[in-house]
Design a protein around this motif. Structure first.
Motif, short mmCIF file in Angstrom:
data_model
loop_
_atom_site.label_atom_id
_atom_site.label_comp_id
_atom_site.label_asym_id
_atom_site.label_seq_id
_atom_site.Cartn_x
_atom_site.Cartn_y
_atom_site.Cartn_z
N MET A 93 28.82 40.02 45.13
CA MET A 93 30.23 39.62 45.12
C MET A 93 31.07 40.55 44.24
O MET A 93 32.24 40.77 44.51
CB MET A 93 30.35 38.17 44.63
N LEU A 94 30.44 41.08 43.20
CA LEU A 94 31.15 42.01 42.31
C LEU A 94 31.57 43.27 43.06
O LEU A 94 32.66 43.81 42.84
CB LEU A 94 30.27 42.35 41.11
N ASN A 95 30.71 43.73 43.98
CA ASN A 95 31.05 44.91 44.77
C ASN A 95 32.29 44.67 45.62
O ASN A 95 33.17 45.53 45.71
CB ASN A 95 29.87 45.29 45.68
N LYS A 96 32.34 43.49 46.23
CA LYS A 96 33.51 43.14 47.05
C LYS A 96 34.77 43.07 46.19
O LYS A 96 35.84 43.57 46.55
CB LYS A 96 33.26 41.80 47.75
N LEU A 97 34.64 42.46 45.01
CA LEU A 97 35.78 42.37 44.10
C LEU A 97 36.25 43.77 43.70
O LEU A 97 37.45 44.05 43.69
CB LEU A 97 35.42 41.55 42.85
N ASN A 98 35.32 44.65 43.38
CA ASN A 98 35.68 46.03 43.01
C ASN A 98 36.44 46.73 44.14
O ASN A 98 37.42 47.43 43.89
CB ASN A 98 34.43 46.82 42.64
N ARG A 99 35.98 46.54 45.37
CA ARG A 99 36.66 47.15 46.51
C ARG A 99 38.09 46.62 46.64
O ARG A 99 39.03 47.39 46.86
CB ARG A 99 35.89 46.85 47.81
N VAL A 133 34.42 36.52 39.00
CA VAL A 133 33.28 36.19 39.87
C VAL A 133 32.69 34.85 39.45
O VAL A 133 32.36 34.00 40.30
CB VAL A 133 32.22 37.31 39.84
N GLY A 134 32.58 34.62 38.15
CA GLY A 134 32.05 33.34 37.66
C GLY A 134 32.92 32.16 38.09
O GLY A 134 32.41 31.09 38.45
N TYR A 135 34.23 32.37 38.09
CA TYR A 135 35.15 31.32 38.53
C TYR A 135 34.94 31.01 40.02
O TYR A 135 34.87 29.84 40.42
CB TYR A 135 36.59 31.74 38.26
N VAL A 136 34.81 32.05 40.84
CA VAL A 136 34.57 31.84 42.28
C VAL A 136 33.24 31.10 42.49
O VAL A 136 33.15 30.19 43.33
CB VAL A 136 34.57 33.19 43.04
N MET A 170 37.30 33.53 49.17
CA MET A 170 37.97 33.10 47.94
C MET A 170 38.45 34.30 47.12
O MET A 170 39.51 34.25 46.49
CB MET A 170 37.04 32.24 47.08
N LEU A 171 37.66 35.38 47.13
CA LEU A 171 38.05 36.58 46.39
C LEU A 171 39.40 37.11 46.88
O LEU A 171 40.24 37.52 46.09
CB LEU A 171 36.99 37.68 46.53
N VAL A 172 39.61 37.06 48.21
CA VAL A 172 40.86 37.56 48.78
C VAL A 172 41.97 36.52 48.61
O VAL A 172 43.03 36.81 48.05
CB VAL A 172 40.68 37.88 50.28
N ARG A 173 41.72 35.31 49.09
CA ARG A 173 42.78 34.31 49.24
C ARG A 173 43.11 33.56 47.96
O ARG A 173 44.15 32.92 47.85
CB ARG A 173 42.41 33.33 50.36
N HIS A 174 42.20 33.61 46.98
CA HIS A 174 42.47 32.94 45.71
C HIS A 174 42.59 33.91 44.54
O HIS A 174 43.54 33.83 43.76
CB HIS A 174 41.37 31.91 45.41
N ILE A 175 41.65 34.84 44.42
CA ILE A 175 41.66 35.73 43.24
C ILE A 175 42.74 36.81 43.38
O ILE A 175 43.67 36.87 42.57
CB ILE A 175 40.27 36.38 43.03
#
Length: 207
Positions: free
Chosen positions: A1-7, A25-28, A49-54
């Motif tokens: 998930m960290l990789n996706k967040l970095n992207r 990531v911990g929050y997600v 969630m990374l896209v629509r919330h973070i």
């Protein structure tokens, strides 16, 4: 998930220290886990969630002025928790009327060691703003007129309302009471998000 967040962060041109990425990531992960029992969000997949919330929350951060904010109708902490993570020198009061949501927020506060949030269970019109806030943030209010009417006691003299919206809400802007002025409407860019996002900044007119 960290990789996706970095992207996603790279696409948005946002640079964050490693510890903040880990907290996001911990929050997600917590939101995904608690969502099964508490039904906190209709978004089911952590990657979504990374896209629509973070990302949808933190793209607002450059426009916030001041250091004390209240997120009204925060639900599971949106946008307040992602903003608190990426803006550690500011303080965020997270207001919601539902006990199960506030219990979740307290668990997030404990597990992620967030000392710059205060979860509060209250109806917004009953919550005393002492001292008042630099910014009143919401992405959950039905209309901006409701937001400024119910929350008019919350901002400080130079405080602002920050309304997070989808399509540019021209009808809502036109319907705002005369005692409030729209200062700016900013189109936000959220990578991989379908649909438009706008931030409406509103200031109360001085009497």
């Amino acid at each position: 998930m960290l990789n996706k967040l970095n992207r996603l962060l790279n696409s948005a041109g946002i640079t964050l220290p490693e510890n903040q990425k880990q907290q996001l990531v911990g929050y997600v992960e917590l939101l995904h886990k608690w969502n099964k029992a508490y039904n906190l969000t209709s978004v089911r997949l952590p990657e979504d969630m990374l896209v629509r919330h973070i990302l949808d929350s933190i793209v607002v951060e450059p426009y916030l002025q001041g250091s004390r904010f209240i997120d009204v109708g925060t639900g599971p902490g949106l946008p307040g928790i992602p903003l608190a993570i990426v803006r550690p020198d500011s303080h965020f009061t997270l207001l919601d009327s539902l006990g199960k949501r506030v219990r979740f927020l307290r668990q997030v506060q404990h597990e992620l060691h967030l000392d710059n949030i205060t979860p509060v269970q209250s109806r917004v019109e009953e919550f005393p703003a002492e001292p008042p806030f630099d910014g009143v943030i919401s992405r959950a209010f039905a209309s901006m007129t409701d937001m400024v009417t119910w929350c008019k006691h919350l901002p400080a003299e130079h405080g602002r309302f920050y309304a997070l919206k989808g399509l540019r809400p021209d009808d809502e802007i036109a319907a705002l009471p005369a005692s409030f002025t729209v200062e700016e409407v900013i189109r936000l860019q959220v990578p991989e998000l379908d649909g438009e996002r706008h931030l409406v900044m509103i200031k109360p007119n001085k009497n």
